[in-house]
Design a protein around this motif. Sequence first.
Motif, PDB file in Angstrom:
ATOM      1  N   ARG A 110      32.306  19.201 -23.757  1.00 59.26           N
ATOM      2  CA  ARG A 110      31.256  20.214 -23.746  1.00 59.26           C
ATOM      3  C   ARG A 110      31.815  21.557 -24.209  1.00 59.26           C
ATOM      4  NH1 ARG A 110      27.881  20.248 -18.267  1.00 59.26           N
ATOM      5  NH2 ARG A 110      26.796  21.861 -19.471  1.00 59.26           N
TER       6      ARG A 110
ATOM      7  N   ALA B 195      33.584  17.175 -19.889  1.00 59.06           N
ATOM      8  CA  ALA B 195      32.291  17.410 -19.247  1.00 59.06           C
ATOM      9  C   ALA B 195      32.441  17.627 -17.746  1.00 59.06           C
ATOM     10  CB  ALA B 195      31.355  16.228 -19.520  1.00 59.06           C
TER      11      ALA B 195
ATOM     12  N   SER C  23      25.632  25.979 -22.249  1.00 57.33           N
ATOM     13  CA  SER C  23      26.617  25.153 -22.938  1.00 57.33           C
ATOM     14  C   SER C  23      25.929  24.252 -23.939  1.00 57.33           C
ATOM     15  CB  SER C  23      27.366  24.295 -21.932  1.00 57.33           C
ATOM     16  OG  SER C  23      26.477  23.388 -21.349  1.00 57.33           O
TER      17      SER C  23
ATOM     18  N   ALA D  57      26.471  20.608 -26.261  1.00 55.45           N
ATOM     19  CA  ALA D  57      27.286  19.429 -26.503  1.00 55.45           C
ATOM     20  C   ALA D  57      27.850  19.513 -27.907  1.00 55.45           C
ATOM     21  CB  ALA D  57      26.438  18.164 -26.351  1.00 55.45           C
TER      22      ALA D  57
ATOM     23  N   TYR E 195      33.389  21.294 -16.736  1.00 58.81           N
ATOM     24  CA  TYR E 195      32.609  22.391 -17.308  1.00 58.81           C
ATOM     25  C   TYR E 195      32.478  23.586 -16.361  1.00 58.81           C
ATOM     26  CZ  TYR E 195      28.646  25.108 -18.867  1.00 58.81           C
ATOM     27  OH  TYR E 195      27.835  26.143 -19.225  1.00 58.81           O
TER      28      TYR E 195
ATOM     29  N   TYR F 276      24.031  16.446 -21.506  1.00 63.62           N
ATOM     30  CA  TYR F 276      25.346  17.053 -21.609  1.00 63.62           C
ATOM     31  C   TYR F 276      26.465  16.063 -21.275  1.00 63.62           C
ATOM     32  CZ  TYR F 276      22.680  21.400 -21.643  1.00 63.62           C
ATOM     33  OH  TYR F 276      21.790  22.395 -21.953  1.00 63.62           O
TER      34      TYR F 276
END
Length: 276
Positions: free
Chosen positions: A173, A231, A268, A270, A234, A167
Motif C-alpha cells: 500500500r 498492507a 492511501s 493501492a 499501513y 486495499y
Amino acid sequence: MSFFDTLEKIKIGTVSLNALLSAVIVYILCRIVIHWVKKFVGKGLEKTSLDKGVQSFTLSAINIVAWCVAVLLIADCLDIPIASLVAVFSVVGVAVSLSVQGILSNLFSGLIILLTRPFKVGDFVKIGETSGTVQRIGMFHSVLLTVDGKDAFVPNSSITAANIENYSDTDCRRVEMKLSVPMDVSAAAVRGAVMGVIQNSEKILKTPAPSVSVESLGSTAHYICYVYCRAKDYWDVLYSLNEETLGVFQKLGISPPSSRMHIEVARSLASPAAEK
C-alpha cells in the motif's frame, strides 16, 4: 372388494382415505429423496472452490424447488387441479416479488458478490463512503468493522452499485504525506530530513523507492511524500511517519508556516506496480 376399493369409499370430506394415504406416502418419499439429493449435492459442492455462501445459497434454492415439485405431486394425489395450483403459485410469486423487491435485490446482489469476489472476509475495503475490515458477507448485507470499532451493515445492492476499493487486494500500500514548509527552507533540507525518517523505518519498503517532491509553490512550499509498505503495516507507518517527521523538523529548527506545521495525510492508494 379389495382393500384399496374399501379405502376409496372411505372419505374425509371430499378426499378419499386412499388418496390421503397416497399423499402421505408421496410426502415421505419426497422427503427422503430431497434429503439424499441435498446431501449428494452438498458433498459435491464441498469439493469445489465455491464460497461457503454460494454453497449455502445453492442448497437452499434446490430445497425450495424440490419442495415446490413435491407439493405439486402431493396435490395430484389429492385430486387437486395442478393447473390451478400453478396459477396460484404464479400469482403469489408475482405479489411477493413486488412486495419484497428490495430484499430480492439484496439477495441477488449478495450472490453476485460471492461469485465475483471483489473482496473476502478480512480485507480492508472502501465501499462508497464506508471504510473498514470485512467481517461477514451475508446474503442480504455485508458487515464492515470501521476504524473506530463500529459494525457497518451495508446492503448488498448498495455494494454492487458503488465503487469498491480493496486495499488488501495487493500486499503493498502507498502512504501519502503532504507538508507545508516556509519558503526560506531549502528543498534539500526538507528532502534530507524526510528521507532520514524514511530510511530509519524498517517497515517502509525500499522498492518501490520512496520519494519527496515539491508539489506546488505559493505563500509556502508544498511538498508531497510517497512511501510504500506492507498492507498489514499501513497504520503503523502512517502514524510514525507523521510523528517522526514533526520531531525531526522541530530539532532542525524548521519553523511552521503559521502557528503550527500542517501535515496532511491523504487517503492511501493501492499500488498495482508495487513489488511483493
